[in-house]
Motif scaffolding. Sequence first.
Motif, PDB file in Angstrom:
ATOM      1  N   LEU A 176     -19.534  -5.047   9.897  1.00 51.20           N
ATOM      2  CA  LEU A 176     -18.855  -4.891   8.613  1.00 51.20           C
ATOM      3  C   LEU A 176     -17.440  -5.459   8.739  1.00 51.20           C
ATOM      4  CD1 LEU A 176     -19.250  -3.603   5.782  1.00 51.20           C
ATOM      5  CD2 LEU A 176     -18.224  -1.518   6.703  1.00 51.20           C
ATOM      6  N   PRO A 177     -17.266  -6.713   8.302  1.00 51.51           N
ATOM      7  CA  PRO A 177     -15.919  -7.290   8.388  1.00 51.51           C
ATOM      8  C   PRO A 177     -15.074  -6.800   7.218  1.00 51.51           C
ATOM      9  CG  PRO A 177     -17.497  -8.945   7.613  1.00 51.51           C
ATOM     10  CD  PRO A 177     -18.232  -7.643   7.709  1.00 51.51           C
ATOM     11  N   GLY A 178     -13.850  -7.258   7.125  1.00 56.19           N
ATOM     12  CA  GLY A 178     -13.016  -6.861   5.989  1.00 56.19           C
ATOM     13  C   GLY A 178     -11.630  -7.455   6.108  1.00 56.19           C
ATOM     14  N   GLN A 179     -11.245  -8.210   5.098  1.00 56.38           N
ATOM     15  CA  GLN A 179      -9.888  -8.760   5.029  1.00 56.38           C
ATOM     16  C   GLN A 179      -9.315  -8.478   3.667  1.00 56.38           C
ATOM     17  OE1 GLN A 179      -9.326 -12.807   6.099  1.00 56.38           O
ATOM     18  NE2 GLN A 179      -9.696 -12.444   8.266  1.00 56.38           N
ATOM     19  N   GLY A 180      -8.002  -8.538   3.577  1.00 52.25           N
ATOM     20  CA  GLY A 180      -7.357  -8.212   2.317  1.00 52.25           C
ATOM     21  C   GLY A 180      -6.978  -6.744   2.331  1.00 52.25           C
ATOM     22  N   SER A 181      -6.948  -6.139   1.159  1.00 52.30           N
ATOM     23  CA  SER A 181      -6.514  -4.747   1.112  1.00 52.30           C
ATOM     24  C   SER A 181      -7.695  -3.789   1.198  1.00 52.30           C
ATOM     25  CB  SER A 181      -5.740  -4.484  -0.186  1.00 52.30           C
ATOM     26  OG  SER A 181      -6.626  -4.452  -1.280  1.00 52.30           O
ATOM     27  N   PHE A 182      -7.409  -2.555   1.561  1.00 56.65           N
ATOM     28  CA  PHE A 182      -8.409  -1.483   1.601  1.00 56.65           C
ATOM     29  C   PHE A 182      -9.121  -1.410   0.254  1.00 56.65           C
ATOM     30  CE2 PHE A 182      -9.901   2.866   1.307  1.00 56.65           C
ATOM     31  CZ  PHE A 182     -10.259   3.209   2.604  1.00 56.65           C
ATOM     32  N   LYS A 183      -8.309  -1.408  -0.803  1.00 58.48           N
ATOM     33  CA  LYS A 183      -8.883  -1.274  -2.143  1.00 58.48           C
ATOM     34  C   LYS A 183      -9.780  -2.463  -2.496  1.00 58.48           C
ATOM     35  CE  LYS A 183      -7.702  -0.521  -6.991  1.00 58.48           C
ATOM     36  NZ  LYS A 183      -8.577  -1.575  -7.492  1.00 58.48           N
ATOM     37  N   SER A 184      -9.314  -3.672  -2.182  1.00 63.79           N
ATOM     38  CA  SER A 184     -10.113  -4.847  -2.557  1.00 63.79           C
ATOM     39  C   SER A 184     -11.446  -4.854  -1.809  1.00 63.79           C
ATOM     40  CB  SER A 184      -9.339  -6.143  -2.306  1.00 63.79           C
ATOM     41  OG  SER A 184      -9.176  -6.376  -0.927  1.00 63.79           O
ATOM     42  N   CYS A 185     -11.424  -4.380  -0.554  1.00 66.01           N
ATOM     43  CA  CYS A 185     -12.676  -4.347   0.209  1.00 66.01           C
ATOM     44  C   CYS A 185     -13.629  -3.270  -0.323  1.00 66.01           C
ATOM     45  CB  CYS A 185     -12.393  -4.125   1.689  1.00 66.01           C
ATOM     46  SG  CYS A 185     -11.764  -5.598   2.515  1.00 66.01           S
ATOM     47  N   VAL A 186     -13.080  -2.085  -0.612  1.00 64.33           N
ATOM     48  CA  VAL A 186     -13.927  -1.007  -1.165  1.00 64.33           C
ATOM     49  C   VAL A 186     -14.500  -1.441  -2.520  1.00 64.33           C
ATOM     50  CG1 VAL A 186     -13.922   1.345  -2.092  1.00 64.33           C
ATOM     51  CG2 VAL A 186     -12.780   0.868   0.074  1.00 64.33           C
ATOM     52  N   SER A 232      -3.070   4.728   6.305  1.00 64.39           N
ATOM     53  CA  SER A 232      -1.730   4.669   5.718  1.00 64.39           C
ATOM     54  C   SER A 232      -0.972   3.464   6.248  1.00 64.39           C
ATOM     55  CB  SER A 232      -0.911   5.903   6.091  1.00 64.39           C
ATOM     56  OG  SER A 232      -1.677   7.052   6.002  1.00 64.39           O
ATOM     57  N   LYS A 233       0.111   3.156   5.545  1.00 60.51           N
ATOM     58  CA  LYS A 233       0.946   2.047   5.988  1.00 60.51           C
ATOM     59  C   LYS A 233       1.626   2.408   7.309  1.00 60.51           C
ATOM     60  CE  LYS A 233       3.747  -1.592   4.149  1.00 60.51           C
ATOM     61  NZ  LYS A 233       4.268  -2.222   2.961  1.00 60.51           N
ATOM     62  N   ILE A 234       1.712   1.439   8.204  1.00 61.48           N
ATOM     63  CA  ILE A 234       2.401   1.657   9.476  1.00 61.48           C
ATOM     64  C   ILE A 234       3.863   1.988   9.173  1.00 61.48           C
ATOM     65  CG2 ILE A 234       3.169   0.550  11.618  1.00 61.48           C
ATOM     66  CD1 ILE A 234       0.656  -1.281  11.367  1.00 61.48           C
ATOM     67  N   ASP A 235       4.342   3.046   9.800  1.00 56.56           N
ATOM     68  CA  ASP A 235       5.751   3.410   9.623  1.00 56.56           C
ATOM     69  C   ASP A 235       6.597   2.485  10.497  1.00 56.56           C
ATOM     70  OD1 ASP A 235       8.238   4.486   9.454  1.00 56.56           O
ATOM     71  OD2 ASP A 235       7.743   6.395  10.422  1.00 56.56           O
ATOM     72  N   ASN A 236       7.245   1.491   9.869  1.00 60.11           N
ATOM     73  CA  ASN A 236       7.970   0.500  10.672  1.00 60.11           C
ATOM     74  C   ASN A 236       9.439   0.874  10.881  1.00 60.11           C
ATOM     75  OD1 ASN A 236       8.871  -0.137   8.082  1.00 60.11           O
ATOM     76  ND2 ASN A 236       8.901  -2.335   8.449  1.00 60.11           N
ATOM     77  N   GLN A 237       9.703   2.158  10.754  1.00 51.26           N
ATOM     78  CA  GLN A 237      11.022   2.721  11.052  1.00 51.26           C
ATOM     79  C   GLN A 237      12.140   1.990  10.300  1.00 51.26           C
ATOM     80  OE1 GLN A 237      11.206   2.885  15.345  1.00 51.26           O
ATOM     81  NE2 GLN A 237       9.146   3.733  15.466  1.00 51.26           N
ATOM     82  N   GLU A 294      -3.609   1.863   0.406  1.00 51.73           N
ATOM     83  CA  GLU A 294      -3.089   0.524   0.132  1.00 51.73           C
ATOM     84  C   GLU A 294      -3.328   0.190  -1.339  1.00 51.73           C
ATOM     85  OE1 GLU A 294      -4.508  -2.404   2.868  1.00 51.73           O
ATOM     86  OE2 GLU A 294      -3.154  -3.962   2.121  1.00 51.73           O
ATOM     87  N   GLU A 295      -2.294  -0.277  -2.028  1.00 47.00           N
ATOM     88  CA  GLU A 295      -2.287  -0.512  -3.477  1.00 47.00           C
ATOM     89  C   GLU A 295      -2.320   0.814  -4.234  1.00 47.00           C
ATOM     90  OE1 GLU A 295      -4.607  -3.827  -5.234  1.00 47.00           O
ATOM     91  OE2 GLU A 295      -5.115  -4.340  -3.162  1.00 47.00           O
ATOM     92  N   THR A 296      -3.438   1.526  -4.094  1.00 44.48           N
ATOM     93  CA  THR A 296      -3.557   2.830  -4.744  1.00 44.48           C
ATOM     94  C   THR A 296      -4.534   3.686  -3.937  1.00 44.48           C
ATOM     95  OG1 THR A 296      -4.231   3.948  -6.762  1.00 44.48           O
ATOM     96  CG2 THR A 296      -5.366   1.919  -6.271  1.00 44.48           C
ATOM     97  N   GLU A 297      -4.542   4.983  -4.182  1.00 47.96           N
ATOM     98  CA  GLU A 297      -5.443   5.853  -3.421  1.00 47.96           C
ATOM     99  C   GLU A 297      -6.892   5.480  -3.717  1.00 47.96           C
ATOM    100  OE1 GLU A 297      -4.393  10.009  -3.504  1.00 47.96           O
ATOM    101  OE2 GLU A 297      -6.495  10.573  -3.233  1.00 47.96           O
TER     102      GLU A 297
END
Lengths: 208, 251
Positions: A47-57, A112-117, A97-100
């Motif tokens: 199961l590949p996946g590129q782009g956003s979580f939402k776009s893949c779902v 979740s988004k990586i916390d890049n401090q 990502e984008e929305t829940e």
Amino acid sequence: MKVTIVDYNSGNISSVINSFKEVAKNKVNIEVTSDLGKIKSSDKLVLPGQGSFKSCVDALNKIDGLKETLNEFAINNKKPLLGICVGLQMFADVGYEETETNGLGWISGKVSKIDNQNGKFKLPHIGWNQINILKESKIFKEIENNSHMYFVHSYEIIPNDKSVIAATTDYCSNIVCSVEKENIFGTQFHPEKSDKIGLKIIDNFINL
Amino acid sequence: MLKNRIIPCLDVKNGRVVKGINFVDLKDAGDPVEQAKIYSDGGADEICFLDITASNENRDTIYDVVKRTSKKCFVPLTVGGGIRSVEDINKLLNCGADKVSINTAAVENSKVVIESSKKFGSQCIVVAIDAKKNGDKWEVFTHGGRNNSGIDALEYAKKMEESGAGELLVTSMDKDGTQQGYDIDLMTKIASKVNIPLIASGGVGNLDHLVDGIKLGNASAVLAASIFHYGKYSIKEAKEYLDSKEIPVRI
């Protein structure tokens, strides 16, 4: 044996196809399809996946019955499945990502988004980073600890049950970069772009 | 920890490798697929193809080169040059490119960046900025360095980040082909302006220049062409040198 790469319009999967075909040579049949019948009759799924979580779902949900077929394959029939990048992230209950957005719910947790401090670290996390192997995952057979893998992502999966974590990588903090839960495997990095060591992971999966 | 990347770039024209000196005066030198394979076997972290005259010529040769390369090289492959539209990007990705680098089209119409990063993900959209110094600022050039857009490179870099670029490939027009080193001032200023990775390009003549690009220019990755292509240094030598200067690299 038949290994199927699930083609659900999740972005660019040509590198995944090329790498699996390279490893499989002519010994294993690599199929690329969204046909539910063919998916069901496969021995293993990728199961590949590129782009956003939402776009893949969204892309996954657009194909009638695909989600149910994947559930049947991985959860009911417990056949091996490898998620790559967002393919792995979708194992979680929910992504932000984008929305829940609800994921497949196979691995309890969130994305979740990586916390890049506050900008201390660049995002996306792009490039070669070392993996810290935490458990003897079957796909890490003959893979040395601290091997370099190619990453490109801004979001991370955070599983509730830490025992599913197979490897982490150090960027901002220890990011989960591989999970294994029974027959379900996932890599946040791209084995298909990680040179010979990445192809070895693919080889391990094919030979499970 | 995350490693700094070394990216050899191959300039390709009509399916053959060339290297431009200041974007003109081309020399023919070999098959891009074979070259790319040598680089990836030698430890290149990514491969970059720049189709230099693609804006004016038949594009089919580059598609064929990308297709053949992606079956042999299993490190990320970036392709730039002559990309005009989302459809062009789609075609290159389908041929096996992992990222595309967009230059002129992004300047003329930032919607290409917005739409393509939405459609394919930011991870595969690199915006290439050709910048030339004018007084105390840098201006963005298009069409392989032929046209001055007059746009401020720093503001443009920020705008491209906001439009969805995943990385910036910054080339100094003043330094390109001179072998005098990157324009460190330009790299530092852009790197501090944006929060996405910067790939430094243009002007590498020796391995210290790569070190400077990372240490002084704050680049996440360094791109070079001629020092690798004409065999002055191998990728391995470059990595060992960076490692000796305590720059984290994948060895």
